[in-house]
Write a protein that holds these residues in place. Sequence first.
Motif, PDB file in Angstrom:
ATOM      1  N   ILE A 195       0.835  -1.205   0.000  1.00 47.44           N
ATOM      2  CA  ILE A 195       0.000   0.000   0.000  1.00 47.44           C
ATOM      3  C   ILE A 195       0.871   1.257   0.000  1.00 47.44           C
ATOM      4  N   ALA A 196       1.925   1.263   0.832  1.00 42.46           N
ATOM      5  CA  ALA A 196       2.818   2.423   0.894  1.00 42.46           C
ATOM      6  C   ALA A 196       3.511   2.662  -0.444  1.00 42.46           C
ATOM      7  N   GLU A 197       3.909   1.586  -1.113  1.00 42.02           N
ATOM      8  CA  GLU A 197       4.584   1.726  -2.405  1.00 42.02           C
ATOM      9  C   GLU A 197       3.623   2.241  -3.474  1.00 42.02           C
ATOM     10  N   VAL A 198       2.397   1.745  -3.452  1.00 43.07           N
ATOM     11  CA  VAL A 198       1.400   2.212  -4.434  1.00 43.07           C
ATOM     12  C   VAL A 198       1.098   3.689  -4.228  1.00 43.07           C
ATOM     13  N   LEU A 199       0.941   4.122  -2.984  1.00 39.36           N
ATOM     14  CA  LEU A 199       0.661   5.532  -2.709  1.00 39.36           C
ATOM     15  C   LEU A 199       1.823   6.423  -3.124  1.00 39.36           C
ATOM     16  N   GLU A 200       3.041   5.932  -2.897  1.00 40.15           N
ATOM     17  CA  GLU A 200       4.213   6.723  -3.264  1.00 40.15           C
ATOM     18  C   GLU A 200       4.361   6.848  -4.774  1.00 40.15           C
ATOM     19  N   LYS A 201       4.167   5.737  -5.490  1.00 36.07           N
ATOM     20  CA  LYS A 201       4.356   5.748  -6.936  1.00 36.07           C
ATOM     21  C   LYS A 201       3.155   6.341  -7.682  1.00 36.07           C
TER      22      LYS A 201
END
Length: 439
Positions: A195-201
Amino acid sequence: MKKFISTIRNIFSIEDLRERILNTVGFLIIFRLGSFIVLPGVDPSKLNDAPEGIFGLIDTFLGGAFSNASIFGLGIMPYISASIVLQLLTVGVPYFQKMQKEGESGRKRITQITRILTIAITVAQGIGYVTATILPTGAVMVSTPLFLTSSLVLLSAGTMFCMWLGEKITEKGIGNGISMLIMIGIISRFPGAIIAEVLEKSTSGMLLLLIEAAVLFFVVVGTVALTEAVRKIPVQYAKQVVGGKVYGGQRQYIPIKVNASGVMPIIFAQSLMFVPALIAQIWAGESDIANYIGTTFSDFTSWQYNLLFAALIIIFTFFYTAITVNPEQIAEDMKRNGGFVPGIKPGAPTSEFIDGIISKITLPGSILLAAVAILPALAIIAGVGGEFAQFYGGTSLLIMVGVIMDTLRQIESYLLMRHYEGMMKSGNMKNNSSNYQVA
């Protein structure tokens, strides 16, 4: 989809297997709940959100228990460290070698010594854990001596309880219990990392996220190939006539795994990698060398850290392969059963032949294992988020792949014993002996 539903139905139709799976799930839930029980005297709101470097990696292993200042804050790691010490002693000390050869009684004594050593290591690591990660945050609401004393008692009790849970999973569940506890700690952080990676990218570009997903797919495929790759040694068995029936005369194969030590070198090396940083914390601010060691080995993206990490993995790969795969015993068993390697004389020549093959495949296997282990550091350097990079390769992925494959293999054996179709649509999973056990 129909095949998957049918397989699940077959799994839960076997009473023993169903009970073991439910027992495993129950024990893992207890383990996860314990990870959120904070040590008495700690204000959770003042704790650091996520430790970095080696402490962050330990926190990933323990599923957040380390950063939560939980009673399971050290988890099963002291037990793994104690197992490493005993493994070394059984190789280099005659007293422990003799004890290992005494059969069941010797193994019980070694287990007892391991547990006692686990308590000693837990106390030593607990002092470093409390003084280096909890006290500096200002989250302690009671006097330091009282908190340190109570925390050491609770951390030791938590580690022993985790060890007991692991033994119960092995006894009444599916898979190796200690490995399962490590794996569930890793998996518990996986959804949040995604989830954190999706929000960042999502703000910088979805194309990068798709590239990361594609690379991750190939990394997983390569990791599975590494863990499952074998070198088959042909074995011919002589024909024997017993009671008018002919036995033998068939060619079979001995599968020697390219990564015969499994995930153990990673776990062993990782258990030792946080020692320099913890020791350096004692003299932090008083010595430039201690400051340098503490800074360097707290950053798992530094080349010094990864060089030492890779070297330890290679060393432990050869070490663990040497103590788990015995060419002399294999050759003796073959000779006793009338088997021989075509073109090789039975006995000592066969032992030397097998030992040569093991040596040849262990070197590239250990290098590949070390390469996969340091992939998270390379992923962070390439721009992958820190949390997601832990699962991009390295220790987390190797443990998950190894333990999952081992567990699926055990479930497969239950299905085949009950004459059910295996889990794979075509062919069965390789019946290689598992090397993903921690102790």
